[in-house]
Design a protein around this motif. Structure first.
Motif, mmCIF file in Angstrom:
data_model
loop_
_atom_site.group_PDB
_atom_site.id
_atom_site.type_symbol
_atom_site.label_atom_id
_atom_site.label_comp_id
_atom_site.label_asym_id
_atom_site.label_seq_id
_atom_site.Cartn_x
_atom_site.Cartn_y
_atom_site.Cartn_z
ATOM 1 N N SER A 583 8.331 5.474 0.687
ATOM 2 C CA SER A 583 7.160 5.146 -0.130
ATOM 3 C C SER A 583 7.560 4.810 -1.561
ATOM 4 O O SER A 583 7.008 3.884 -2.179
ATOM 5 C CB SER A 583 6.169 6.312 -0.125
ATOM 6 N N VAL A 586 9.056 1.310 -1.486
ATOM 7 C CA VAL A 586 8.001 0.306 -1.318
ATOM 8 C C VAL A 586 7.232 0.114 -2.620
ATOM 9 O O VAL A 586 6.905 -1.016 -3.020
ATOM 10 C CB VAL A 586 7.053 0.712 -0.169
ATOM 11 N N ALA A 608 1.141 2.411 -2.716
ATOM 12 C CA ALA A 608 2.361 2.579 -1.923
ATOM 13 C C ALA A 608 2.797 4.035 -1.857
ATOM 14 O O ALA A 608 3.331 4.484 -0.836
ATOM 15 C CB ALA A 608 3.472 1.719 -2.515
ATOM 16 N N HIS A 611 0.482 5.375 0.916
ATOM 17 C CA HIS A 611 0.110 4.582 2.091
ATOM 18 C C HIS A 611 0.543 5.232 3.409
ATOM 19 O O HIS A 611 -0.069 4.978 4.443
ATOM 20 C CB HIS A 611 0.694 3.167 1.979
ATOM 21 N N HIS A 671 -2.756 -1.605 5.177
ATOM 22 C CA HIS A 671 -1.353 -1.971 4.943
ATOM 23 C C HIS A 671 -0.623 -2.372 6.220
ATOM 24 O O HIS A 671 0.467 -2.950 6.157
ATOM 25 C CB HIS A 671 -0.617 -0.836 4.222
ATOM 26 N N MET A 717 1.392 -5.274 -0.288
ATOM 27 C CA MET A 717 1.919 -4.003 0.187
ATOM 28 C C MET A 717 2.315 -4.087 1.669
ATOM 29 O O MET A 717 3.289 -3.456 2.095
ATOM 30 C CB MET A 717 0.912 -2.877 -0.019
ATOM 31 N N ASP A 721 6.051 -3.155 2.592
ATOM 32 C CA ASP A 721 6.273 -2.051 3.521
ATOM 33 C C ASP A 721 7.149 -2.500 4.688
ATOM 34 O O ASP A 721 8.095 -1.817 5.099
ATOM 35 C CB ASP A 721 4.917 -1.546 4.016
#
Length: 792
Positions: A583, A586, A608, A611, A671, A717, A721
């Protein structure tokens, strides 16, 4: 055929050809008419609320204190105004003639009569003047000392003390109980003292008549009007002496009046006269008198001054309006408003309604074709938007006073709120509509519109990203400075600041100098600036309420959520350290990519962080948290897919439970969009091919529930990701391989339709790809090996 063929209608025959209908017709057929009716009703309700709150059926008074008219203001209608000076003078005159109230307390006179009898009893107890004791002599001297010497008696012999004592003994010999004397004093009290005794009047000339008063014993309603001379003690002496002489002759001498009777009557009258000031019986009643003054003042009709339409001048050109002139203008405006008929009022309401409809069309078209359509299609968002502007315009209308520019406060607050909630572009359009409405509702001119535009535009453009507590104070300060300069500049351009020759018929010469006008404009500009600064600064403490009401986040609140000590992030680091590290990575690469296309990078970074918080429930099922043992080896692909995709819903539930803002919840939900869980889908497809008895695998069972990314931030995102996770599989992450990986993932997401609902353009996608490649290359850059370094 057994049955009869059904005849088709003309419309059915036309439709059977399959010719497409016009877009508007097809839209009307396919649209949800009930939903449209509700939204139209919301818009109509807001418009009607504005028309009512701003009293559009009557023109608003347009003058302010200190305004300098460039033309003489002439009355438009006949009207009358009370001449307050003359009215007050007449009322004061009437009040001065009002008899005021005095209360008559008769008890002191009873005490005076009792004291007189007591002193005479003491004297009469003595047998002779020589045999008097000290008390008797003192009482006798009180009477002897009171005998005054008159011009008539000055030529005659004065009675000696023995003669006076003997006269008293002789007169009262027939009245040992002094009953006759008591009767005489009672008659005196009834005839002369019945209306009371007053040493001097106790009220001022402005409070009532100085000649007449109203006297009462019990209630003011029983009062009788008497002259002051009838009750004033200083004028009582001749009356008391003559009255007592007559009483003594009647009570003691019958028809014959002797010198002794006259002498004793004179002694008693002078004793009483000397002590009357101690026994004043009248006291001023201010309450009853005040009511009498109020009644007489209220009964005086006002003195009216008449003004005639087209003739009477209400204010001079070139002179600042003062309070007296404003009062005249208010009266004239009120009378002019009353003369306007129903047709005129309806026409005004209809005109303002047309203006609102035009502004609806302008702003609505921009929102539909350029901005966020959900503001129109979402009833809640539409209601919030219209409610905000109805309140803003309504409050601006009502707080616009005669002297101050207080209408700036709600407009500046609304401009900052709209810039935060809807963005600066839409805010400029919406606030332009608002200031046009306020200017027309207030019946103001171009200079007022320019001043409002300067304040609102500056506040909107400067609001931007709120990262510090002092940002709004800075916005207010700069906006106040711009507005101050605008007020002064526009006032000089549009105002009458120089003396105009008398020969110009339309304009009268002003007697106000340029410096005086400049000082007035500067004062007005400072007042406007003060309202702006106070309004902007007052918004800072209520920003959380605004964010919650409109479902948005400022950078200030996002920064507070990005703190690593947040309970969810700390728990994520403890239960799923691999996911936590993922995370963080990201967040780093996604923020830079979002900033590259003008999206909210801070929102992406904070989103992020959160997420993948749903992975805390089963962290061992995700590869970044595994250490050699894969939990999916014992599960069917379909079951593994359910475990994997569940982290999205679990994360959203965790976010709601911890009251994270809605934009972050949306990022958690979006996401992954509706992407396919490829590994387990391929595994299930392979097993299906190997076992002919199993049914064919559908990719719908292996997709995330969505929704697809709805914003640029969610799209960025999603890419960040995916590429961050995929980059970990690269054996040798060279820039070329990273570039190839990012391009493949971006192409796959785009081909899968994941960016169809977020408005991401090819240009923006290219910028995002470049940013992600640059960030990943920096993370996986090659290190230089030094000769001294040996493998561990």
């Amino acid at each position: 055929m057994n049955g009869q063929t059904k005849t088709r209608t003309r419309q059915e025959r036309i439709e059977s050809l399959g010719i497409p209908k016009p877009k508007m017709v097809q839209w009307w057929i396919d649209s949800d008419k009930a939903d449209w009716a509700v939204r139209i009703l919301i818009g109509l309700s807001a418009a009607i609320a504005l028309l009512v709150v701003c009293r559009t059926w009557e023109p608003r008074f347009a003058y302010r204190t200190g305004m300098i008219p460039v033309r003489d203001i002439i009355a438009r209608v006949n009207f009358e105004v009370e001449n307050q000076i003359e009215t007050e003078a007449l009322r004061l005159q009437k009040v001065r003639e009002v008899p005021v109230y005095y209360r008559n307390w008769k008890a002191p006179l009873e005490q005076l009569r009792a004291r007189l009898k007591n002193r005479l009893f003491v004297i009469l107890d003595a047998q002779s003047l020589k045999e008097m004791n000290d008390e008797e002599r003192k009482a006798f001297e009180e009477f002897v000392a009171t005998v005054a010497v008159t011009p008539e008696s000055a030529t005659t012999d004065q009675p000696s003390a023995d003669q006076q004592f003997l006269a008293m003994k002789a007169v009262f010999a027939s009245d040992p109980e002094l009953e006759k004397l008591d009767t005489a004093i009672k008659n005196l009290q009834k005839d002369e003292f019945d209306n009371g005794l007053l040493q001097s009047i106790k009220h001022q000339a402005e409070q009532g008549s100085q000649r007449f008063i109203r006297v009462y014993s019990t209630e003011p309603s029983d009062a009788v009007e008497v002259t002051v001379d009838d009750v004033q003690i200083a004028l009582m002496k001749p009356k008391i002496e003559s009255m007592l002489a007559e009483e003594f002759r009647s009570q003691f001498g019958g028809q014959v009046e002797t010198d002794q009777h006259r002498l004793v009557a004179q002694m008693v009258s002078h004793w009483i006269d000397k002590r009357l000031p101690e026994y004043e019986t009248l006291s001023y009643d201010d309450e009853a008198s005040g009511k009498a003054r109020a009644e007489i003042a209220a009964s005086v009709p006002p003195v009216m001054k008449k003004f005639y339409a087209g003739q009477s001048e209400l204010a001079d050109a070139g002179e600042p309006l003062d309070e007296h002139e404003l009062r005249l203008l208010h009266m004239e405006h009120r009378q002019w408003t009353n003369y306007r008929g129903a047709i005129d009022r309806i026409a005004r309401v209809a005109a303002y309604g047309g203006m609102i409809a035009a502004l609806y069309l302008l702003c609505g078209s921009y929102i539909l074709f350029v901005d966020d359509r959900s503001l129109v299609f979402d009833r809640v968002k539409l209601s919030k938007l219209l409610f905000l502007f109805v309140c803003t315009i309504g409050i601006s209308y009502w707080v616009a006073s005669d002297k101050y520019r207080s209408e700036l406060a709600p407009l500046v607050i609304a401009s900052i709120i709209t810039a935060i909630v809807y963005g600066r572009d839409l805010s400029l359009l919406l606030m332009s509509a608002a200031i046009i409405s306020v200017t027309l509702f207030l019946n103001e001119g171009l200079s007022h519109l320019v001043m409002l535009a300067a304040a609102v535009t500056t506040s909107t453009l400067l609001t931007g990203r709120i990262r510090t507590q002092s940002h709004l104070l800075f916005v207010g300060g700069v906006s106040a400075a711009v507005t101050f300069l605008t007020v002064v500049g526009v006032g000089i351009v549009t105002g009458d600041t120089t003396t105009i020759p008398t020969g110009v018929e339309r304009l009268a010469p002003t007697t106000v100098s340029f410096l005086e006008v400049l000082a007035g404009l500067a004062q007005e500009g400072l007042r406007a600036g003060a309202f702006i600064v106070i309004s902007a600064a007052a918004l800072t403490p209520i920003l959380p309420l605004i964010e919650k009401a409109f479902g948005v986040q400022t950078d200030l609140s996002l920064l507070s959520l990005s703190d690593a000590s947040h309970p969810l992030l700390r728990r994520l680091a403890q239960r799923a350290p691999g996911t936590y590290n993922h995370s963080i990575n990201v967040a780093s690469i996604a923020e830079a990519a979002a900033d590259a296309i003008g999206a909210n990078g801070l929102l992406v970074r904070v989103g992020a962080y959160f997420h993948d918080i749903g992975k805390m429930f089963k962290p061992e099922y995700f590869i970044e948290n595994q250490s050699g043992v894969n939990q999916h080896d014992s599960l069917q692909p379909a079951m593994s897919t359910l475990v994997i995709i569940a982290h999205v819903k679990d994360g959203a539930d965790l976010a709601r439970n911890h009251h994270l803002p809605q934009p972050l919840i949306d990022l958690i939900m979006q996401h992954h969009g509706t992407t396919l869980v490829e590994y387990f889908f391929n595994e299930a497809a392979k097993r299906s091919e190997d076992n002919p008895n199993e049914k064919q695998v559908s990719d719908k069972d292996f997709r995330y529930p969505g929704p697809k990314p709805q914003t640029l931030e969610a799209a960025v995102m999603m890419l960040a990701d995916t590429v961050e996770s995929a980059s970990r599989t690269l054996v040798d992450p060279t820039p070329a391989r990273i570039q190839n990986l990012v391009d493949q993932i971006a192409q796959k997401k785009m081909a899968d339709g994941q960016f169809d609902e977020c408005g991401l353009t090819f240009q923006q996608l290219n910028l995002v790809r470049k940013s992600l490649v640059k960030s990943l290359t920096a993370i996986y850059h090659a290190r230089v090996k030094y000769p001294s370094q040996q493998p561990a």
